[in-house]
Design a protein around this motif. Sequence first.
Motif, PDB file in Angstrom:
ATOM      1  N   THR A  93       0.834  -1.203   0.000  1.00  0.00           N
ATOM      2  CA  THR A  93       0.000   0.000   0.000  1.00  0.00           C
ATOM      3  C   THR A  93       0.865   1.249   0.000  1.00  0.00           C
ATOM      4  OG1 THR A  93      -0.078   0.060   2.407  1.00  0.00           O
ATOM      5  CG2 THR A  93      -1.853  -1.126   1.280  1.00  0.00           C
ATOM      6  N   GLY A  94       0.303   2.316  -0.508  1.00  0.00           N
ATOM      7  CA  GLY A  94       0.992   3.602  -0.526  1.00  0.00           C
ATOM      8  C   GLY A  94       0.560   4.456   0.637  1.00  0.00           C
ATOM      9  N   ASP A  95       0.964   4.078   1.837  1.00  0.00           N
ATOM     10  CA  ASP A  95       0.605   4.790   3.066  1.00  0.00           C
ATOM     11  C   ASP A  95       1.110   6.230   3.000  1.00  0.00           C
ATOM     12  OD1 ASP A  95       0.136   5.686   5.616  1.00  0.00           O
ATOM     13  OD2 ASP A  95       1.460   4.264   6.594  1.00  0.00           O
ATOM     14  N   ALA A  96       0.195   7.185   3.077  1.00  0.00           N
ATOM     15  CA  ALA A  96       0.539   8.603   2.960  1.00  0.00           C
ATOM     16  C   ALA A  96       1.369   9.117   4.127  1.00  0.00           C
ATOM     17  CB  ALA A  96      -0.729   9.432   2.821  1.00  0.00           C
ATOM     18  N   SER A  97       1.557   8.326   5.166  1.00  0.00           N
ATOM     19  CA  SER A  97       2.337   8.792   6.317  1.00  0.00           C
ATOM     20  C   SER A  97       3.813   8.418   6.173  1.00  0.00           C
ATOM     21  CB  SER A  97       1.762   8.211   7.614  1.00  0.00           C
ATOM     22  OG  SER A  97       1.931   6.802   7.616  1.00  0.00           O
ATOM     23  N   GLY A  98       4.258   8.173   4.963  1.00  0.00           N
ATOM     24  CA  GLY A  98       5.645   7.792   4.731  1.00  0.00           C
ATOM     25  C   GLY A  98       6.610   8.921   5.010  1.00  0.00           C
ATOM     26  N   SER A  99       7.895   8.586   4.940  1.00  0.00           N
ATOM     27  CA  SER A  99       8.933   9.588   5.158  1.00  0.00           C
ATOM     28  C   SER A  99       9.998   9.450   4.072  1.00  0.00           C
ATOM     29  CB  SER A  99       9.576   9.405   6.536  1.00  0.00           C
ATOM     30  OG  SER A  99      10.243   8.150   6.591  1.00  0.00           O
ATOM     31  N   ALA A 100      10.702  10.543   3.837  1.00  0.00           N
ATOM     32  CA  ALA A 100      11.735  10.550   2.807  1.00  0.00           C
ATOM     33  C   ALA A 100      13.059  11.005   3.397  1.00  0.00           C
ATOM     34  CB  ALA A 100      11.343  11.467   1.661  1.00  0.00           C
ATOM     35  N   THR A 101      14.128  10.373   2.927  1.00  0.00           N
ATOM     36  CA  THR A 101      15.486  10.797   3.238  1.00  0.00           C
ATOM     37  C   THR A 101      16.119  11.191   1.911  1.00  0.00           C
ATOM     38  OG1 THR A 101      15.598   9.211   5.055  1.00  0.00           O
ATOM     39  CG2 THR A 101      17.697  10.098   4.231  1.00  0.00           C
ATOM     40  N   VAL A 102      16.593  12.425   1.830  1.00  0.00           N
ATOM     41  CA  VAL A 102      17.154  12.944   0.582  1.00  0.00           C
ATOM     42  C   VAL A 102      18.657  13.121   0.726  1.00  0.00           C
ATOM     43  CG1 VAL A 102      17.147  14.912  -1.005  1.00  0.00           C
ATOM     44  CG2 VAL A 102      15.004  14.107  -0.001  1.00  0.00           C
ATOM     45  N   ALA A 103      19.380  12.680  -0.304  1.00  0.00           N
ATOM     46  CA  ALA A 103      20.829  12.878  -0.378  1.00  0.00           C
ATOM     47  C   ALA A 103      21.133  13.349  -1.802  1.00  0.00           C
ATOM     48  CB  ALA A 103      21.578  11.595  -0.069  1.00  0.00           C
ATOM     49  N   GLY A 104      21.340  14.651  -1.947  1.00  0.00           N
ATOM     50  CA  GLY A 104      21.601  15.210  -3.265  1.00  0.00           C
ATOM     51  C   GLY A 104      20.395  15.065  -4.168  1.00  0.00           C
ATOM     52  N   ARG A 105      20.570  14.361  -5.278  1.00  0.00           N
ATOM     53  CA  ARG A 105      19.494  14.179  -6.256  1.00  0.00           C
ATOM     54  C   ARG A 105      18.784  12.835  -6.092  1.00  0.00           C
ATOM     55  NH1 ARG A 105      19.385  17.434 -10.574  1.00  0.00           N
ATOM     56  NH2 ARG A 105      18.816  15.767 -12.007  1.00  0.00           N
ATOM     57  N   GLN A 106      19.010  12.156  -4.979  1.00  0.00           N
ATOM     58  CA  GLN A 106      18.407  10.844  -4.724  1.00  0.00           C
ATOM     59  C   GLN A 106      17.560  10.911  -3.456  1.00  0.00           C
ATOM     60  OE1 GLN A 106      19.167   8.484  -7.108  1.00  0.00           O
ATOM     61  NE2 GLN A 106      20.381  10.128  -8.009  1.00  0.00           N
ATOM     62  N   GLN A 108      15.152   8.256  -0.675  1.00  0.00           N
ATOM     63  CA  GLN A 108      14.619   6.967  -0.246  1.00  0.00           C
ATOM     64  C   GLN A 108      13.318   7.279   0.486  1.00  0.00           C
ATOM     65  OE1 GLN A 108      16.493   5.032   3.106  1.00  0.00           O
ATOM     66  NE2 GLN A 108      16.001   3.007   2.294  1.00  0.00           N
ATOM     67  N   VAL A 109      12.233   6.668   0.038  1.00  0.00           N
ATOM     68  CA  VAL A 109      10.931   6.863   0.668  1.00  0.00           C
ATOM     69  C   VAL A 109      10.549   5.559   1.358  1.00  0.00           C
ATOM     70  CG1 VAL A 109       8.479   7.311   0.295  1.00  0.00           C
ATOM     71  CG2 VAL A 109      10.196   8.610  -0.984  1.00  0.00           C
ATOM     72  N   VAL A 110      10.232   5.676   2.633  1.00  0.00           N
ATOM     73  CA  VAL A 110       9.816   4.517   3.415  1.00  0.00           C
ATOM     74  C   VAL A 110       8.328   4.668   3.705  1.00  0.00           C
ATOM     75  CG1 VAL A 110      10.137   3.230   5.560  1.00  0.00           C
ATOM     76  CG2 VAL A 110      12.109   4.314   4.443  1.00  0.00           C
ATOM     77  N   LEU A 111       7.545   3.703   3.205  1.00  0.00           N
ATOM     78  CA  LEU A 111       6.110   3.647   3.462  1.00  0.00           C
ATOM     79  C   LEU A 111       5.849   2.531   4.462  1.00  0.00           C
ATOM     80  CD1 LEU A 111       4.839   4.009  -0.222  1.00  0.00           C
ATOM     81  CD2 LEU A 111       5.103   5.810   1.492  1.00  0.00           C
ATOM     82  N   ALA A 112       4.613   2.324   4.824  1.00  0.00           N
ATOM     83  CA  ALA A 112       4.268   1.311   5.826  1.00  0.00           C
ATOM     84  C   ALA A 112       4.788  -0.067   5.444  1.00  0.00           C
ATOM     85  CB  ALA A 112       2.758   1.266   6.035  1.00  0.00           C
ATOM     86  N   ASP A 113       4.672  -0.428   4.163  1.00  0.00           N
ATOM     87  CA  ASP A 113       5.110  -1.773   3.770  1.00  0.00           C
ATOM     88  C   ASP A 113       5.928  -1.781   2.478  1.00  0.00           C
ATOM     89  OD1 ASP A 113       3.011  -1.164   2.106  1.00  0.00           O
ATOM     90  OD2 ASP A 113       1.867  -2.982   2.501  1.00  0.00           O
ATOM     91  N   ASP A 114       6.634  -0.695   2.213  1.00  0.00           N
ATOM     92  CA  ASP A 114       7.514  -0.661   1.045  1.00  0.00           C
ATOM     93  C   ASP A 114       8.581   0.402   1.224  1.00  0.00           C
ATOM     94  OD1 ASP A 114       8.579  -1.382  -1.379  1.00  0.00           O
ATOM     95  OD2 ASP A 114       7.138  -0.269  -2.581  1.00  0.00           O
ATOM     96  N   VAL A 115       9.664   0.204   0.491  1.00  0.00           N
ATOM     97  CA  VAL A 115      10.723   1.194   0.379  1.00  0.00           C
ATOM     98  C   VAL A 115      10.893   1.453  -1.112  1.00  0.00           C
ATOM     99  CG1 VAL A 115      13.161   1.705   0.788  1.00  0.00           C
ATOM    100  CG2 VAL A 115      11.864   0.403   2.480  1.00  0.00           C
TER     101      VAL A 115
END
Length: 147
Positions: A93-106, A108-115
């Motif tokens: 699922t695309g849980d809207a409460s996910g979080s993102a870690t940004v490094a330059g132009r990249q 990583q988004v962590v959702l409830a059950d996916d990265v």
Amino acid sequence: MTEGRDRRRRLARGAAVVVVGTALAACVPARPASTSAVDVAVAFYDAVDRADGGAACDLLAPVTVESLEDDADESCSEAVLDGEVGETLTARTGDASGSATVAGRQAQVVLADDVLFLTVSGTTWRIVAAGCDPRPDRPYDCVLEGA
């Protein structure tokens, strides 16, 4: 008289520096916000949930679209919903409460059950990999990824 001319020259040079600096700043594209990386990940899963393969593929990086089409031997809009890729993505699922870690132009988004992993493309984020599971001391294992 010389003092007045020197003052006008300094003002003219200062104005030229401001104009050139403003023009250069306008040429550098702004990196999208980290929150918009989460928005792209959520929109991707919304499209998958609606079985809208075209909308899902619009959010993928070109290298990911190419890799998916080559591996599946069908269009991206079909491949993203079919086979192992489709099964894996529709189970998450695309849980809207996910979080993102940004490094330059990249990012990583962590959702409830996916990265997901994203990259900047123009002025927006595009998905490079999805359906990713962590593996201890090894890179993530992703069902959908660019070459």
